[in-house]
Design an enzyme around this catalytic site. Sequence first.
Site, PDB file in Angstrom:
ATOM      1  N   LYS A  42       0.808  -1.200   0.000  1.00 23.07           N
ATOM      2  CA  LYS A  42       0.000   0.000   0.000  1.00 23.07           C
ATOM      3  C   LYS A  42       0.850   1.262   0.000  1.00 23.07           C
ATOM      4  O   LYS A  42       0.372   2.336  -0.278  1.00 23.07           O
ATOM      5  CB  LYS A  42      -0.891   0.000   1.263  1.00 23.07           C
ATOM      6  CG  LYS A  42      -1.779  -1.202   1.412  1.00 23.07           C
ATOM      7  CD  LYS A  42      -2.423  -1.171   2.835  1.00 23.07           C
ATOM      8  CE  LYS A  42      -2.342  -2.545   3.405  1.00 23.07           C
ATOM      9  NZ  LYS A  42      -2.798  -2.656   4.787  1.00 23.07           N
ATOM     10  N   GLY A  43       2.120   1.095   0.376  1.00 21.26           N
ATOM     11  CA  GLY A  43       2.967   2.267   0.636  1.00 21.26           C
ATOM     12  C   GLY A  43       3.082   3.272  -0.499  1.00 21.26           C
ATOM     13  O   GLY A  43       3.211   4.471  -0.264  1.00 21.26           O
ATOM     14  N   ASP A 102      14.881   0.254   0.826  1.00 21.70           N
ATOM     15  CA  ASP A 102      15.564   0.174   2.113  1.00 21.70           C
ATOM     16  C   ASP A 102      16.672  -0.875   1.982  1.00 21.70           C
ATOM     17  O   ASP A 102      17.740  -0.572   1.450  1.00 21.70           O
ATOM     18  CB  ASP A 102      14.503  -0.190   3.165  1.00 21.70           C
ATOM     19  CG  ASP A 102      14.997  -0.108   4.584  1.00 21.70           C
ATOM     20  OD1 ASP A 102      15.772   0.811   4.884  1.00 21.70           O
ATOM     21  OD2 ASP A 102      14.612  -0.957   5.409  1.00 21.70           O
ATOM     22  N   LYS A 130      17.033   4.889   0.765  1.00 23.70           N
ATOM     23  CA  LYS A 130      17.893   4.882   1.956  1.00 23.70           C
ATOM     24  C   LYS A 130      19.130   4.077   1.623  1.00 23.70           C
ATOM     25  O   LYS A 130      19.243   2.908   2.028  1.00 23.70           O
ATOM     26  CB  LYS A 130      17.170   4.143   3.095  1.00 23.70           C
ATOM     27  CG  LYS A 130      16.250   4.949   3.941  1.00 23.70           C
ATOM     28  CD  LYS A 130      15.861   4.067   5.137  1.00 23.70           C
ATOM     29  CE  LYS A 130      14.590   4.519   5.756  1.00 23.70           C
ATOM     30  NZ  LYS A 130      14.115   3.561   6.789  1.00 23.70           N
ATOM     31  N   PHE A 153      13.642   5.831  10.353  1.00 25.70           N
ATOM     32  CA  PHE A 153      12.360   5.272   9.934  1.00 25.70           C
ATOM     33  C   PHE A 153      11.400   6.426   9.673  1.00 25.70           C
ATOM     34  O   PHE A 153      11.184   7.274  10.533  1.00 25.70           O
ATOM     35  CB  PHE A 153      11.801   4.329  10.994  1.00 25.70           C
ATOM     36  CG  PHE A 153      10.709   3.460  10.461  1.00 25.70           C
ATOM     37  CD1 PHE A 153      10.994   2.339   9.701  1.00 25.70           C
ATOM     38  CD2 PHE A 153       9.377   3.786  10.686  1.00 25.70           C
ATOM     39  CE1 PHE A 153       9.972   1.544   9.178  1.00 25.70           C
ATOM     40  CE2 PHE A 153       8.350   3.007  10.175  1.00 25.70           C
ATOM     41  CZ  PHE A 153       8.655   1.878   9.418  1.00 25.70           C
ATOM     42  N   VAL A 154      10.840   6.473   8.460  1.00 30.75           N
ATOM     43  CA  VAL A 154       9.981   7.602   8.082  1.00 30.75           C
ATOM     44  C   VAL A 154       8.534   7.140   7.879  1.00 30.75           C
ATOM     45  O   VAL A 154       8.284   5.977   7.537  1.00 30.75           O
ATOM     46  CB  VAL A 154      10.509   8.300   6.805  1.00 30.75           C
ATOM     47  CG1 VAL A 154      11.863   8.938   7.059  1.00 30.75           C
ATOM     48  CG2 VAL A 154      10.598   7.332   5.626  1.00 30.75           C
ATOM     49  N   ASP A 160       3.903   3.723   6.381  1.00 28.90           N
ATOM     50  CA  ASP A 160       3.259   3.480   7.674  1.00 28.90           C
ATOM     51  C   ASP A 160       4.231   3.051   8.751  1.00 28.90           C
ATOM     52  O   ASP A 160       5.353   2.616   8.483  1.00 28.90           O
ATOM     53  CB  ASP A 160       2.227   2.365   7.528  1.00 28.90           C
ATOM     54  CG  ASP A 160       2.893   0.979   7.377  1.00 28.90           C
ATOM     55  OD1 ASP A 160       3.754   0.835   6.484  1.00 28.90           O
ATOM     56  OD2 ASP A 160       2.566   0.076   8.163  1.00 28.90           O
ATOM     57  N   ARG A 166      -0.241   6.642   7.287  1.00 28.69           N
ATOM     58  CA  ARG A 166      -0.171   6.688   5.822  1.00 28.69           C
ATOM     59  C   ARG A 166      -0.833   7.950   5.261  1.00 28.69           C
ATOM     60  O   ARG A 166      -0.503   8.418   4.176  1.00 28.69           O
ATOM     61  CB  ARG A 166      -0.876   5.471   5.215  1.00 28.69           C
ATOM     62  CG  ARG A 166      -0.202   4.140   5.505  1.00 28.69           C
ATOM     63  CD  ARG A 166      -0.813   3.068   4.607  1.00 28.69           C
ATOM     64  NE  ARG A 166      -0.526   1.710   5.033  1.00 28.69           N
ATOM     65  CZ  ARG A 166       0.562   1.025   4.691  1.00 28.69           C
ATOM     66  NH1 ARG A 166       1.483   1.569   3.930  1.00 28.69           N
ATOM     67  NH2 ARG A 166       0.733  -0.216   5.105  1.00 28.69           N
TER      68      ARG A 166
HETATM   69  P1  IMP Z   1      13.212  -3.343   1.472  1.00 27.94           P
HETATM   70  O1  IMP Z   1      12.784  -4.646   0.900  1.00 27.94           O
HETATM   71  O2  IMP Z   1      14.018  -3.502   2.728  1.00 27.94           O
HETATM   72  O3  IMP Z   1      13.880  -2.426   0.485  1.00 27.94           O
HETATM   73  O4  IMP Z   1      11.914  -2.704   2.059  1.00 27.94           O
HETATM   74  C1  IMP Z   1      11.069  -1.948   1.367  1.00 27.94           C
HETATM   75  C2  IMP Z   1       9.768  -1.826   2.107  1.00 27.94           C
HETATM   76  O5  IMP Z   1       9.957  -1.664   3.525  1.00 27.94           O
HETATM   77  C3  IMP Z   1       9.079  -0.584   1.651  1.00 27.94           C
HETATM   78  O6  IMP Z   1       8.224  -0.875   0.600  1.00 27.94           O
HETATM   79  C4  IMP Z   1       8.351  -0.120   2.888  1.00 27.94           C
HETATM   80  O7  IMP Z   1       7.074  -0.704   2.920  1.00 27.94           O
HETATM   81  C5  IMP Z   1       9.149  -0.653   4.044  1.00 27.94           C
HETATM   82  N1  IMP Z   1      10.003   0.400   4.638  1.00 27.94           N
HETATM   83  C6  IMP Z   1      11.342   0.505   4.571  1.00 27.94           C
HETATM   84  N2  IMP Z   1      11.792   1.592   5.228  1.00 27.94           N
HETATM   85  C7  IMP Z   1      10.686   2.200   5.705  1.00 27.94           C
HETATM   86  C8  IMP Z   1      10.483   3.411   6.488  1.00 27.94           C
HETATM   87  O8  IMP Z   1      11.407   4.161   6.856  1.00 27.94           O
HETATM   88  N3  IMP Z   1       9.198   3.706   6.777  1.00 27.94           N
HETATM   89  C9  IMP Z   1       8.143   2.928   6.403  1.00 27.94           C
HETATM   90  N4  IMP Z   1       8.287   1.813   5.675  1.00 27.94           N
HETATM   91  C10 IMP Z   1       9.559   1.443   5.347  1.00 27.94           C
HETATM   92 MG    MG Z   2       6.032  -0.899   0.663  1.00 20.86          MG
END
Ligand code: IMP
Ligand code: MG
Length: 182
Positions: A42-43, A102, A130, A153-154, A160, A166
């Site tokens: 949903k992000g 992330d 990030k 963490f944002v 969320d 959100r």
């Molecule tokens: P990754 O697989 O670690 O790159 O994670 C990506 C997912 O983690 C994103 O689609 C977000 O849903 C969640 N995420 C990563 N960092 C944050 C943050 O700082 N705030 C909120 N959600 C985050």
């Molecule tokens: Mg996401």
Amino acid sequence: MKNDIAKILISEEQLKKRIREMGAEIARDYAGKTPTMVCILKGAVMFYTDLLRNIPIPLTMDFMAVSSYGNKTKSSGEVEIRKDLSTSIEGKDVIIVEDIVDSGFTLSYLTRMLASRGAASIRLCTLLDKPARRAPGITLRSDYSGFVVGDEFVVGYGLDYAELYRNLPYIGVLKPEVYSCE
Ligand code: IMP
Ligand code: MG
């Protein structure tokens, strides 16, 4: 809700301006094509709808829901498809629209998976990056990237914490005491 925010990192005005630029860049790069814009629920939903209104060329929309996080603030490294695309992407120029990179697990997994379905091309468009948090061995780079953020963490504008925040119209950082129940 606003009382839980320690500081605003990216304001509504900054988001609007940058998203306008990103839309124009995508429209230039995809002139003469009809990209399939894939929203990662949903992000990315706020970013996606604002971005698409700023891409003045023909395009199609599709949605996917994945889960890698649960209610934690750290990635588990596992990606689960909760909702798949409703159309075939074979031969399509796909642009994956995501809220944040992330560790990079989610997008590297999705890129590989969608490539295996025979997309003509796949590019990544992410609002936030990030880079400091990339997992070892993952060299993921977004083709269209809105803002680089630090190792914090944002929340807000689609992002969320435990499904909340959100609907904030900006990107902010939570006060430390909000996590204290973890
Ligand atoms: P990754 O697989 O670690 O790159 O994670 C990506 C997912 O983690 C994103 O689609 C977000 O849903 C969640 N995420 C990563 N960092 C944050 C943050 O700082 N705030 C909120 N959600 C985050
Ligand atoms: Mg996401």
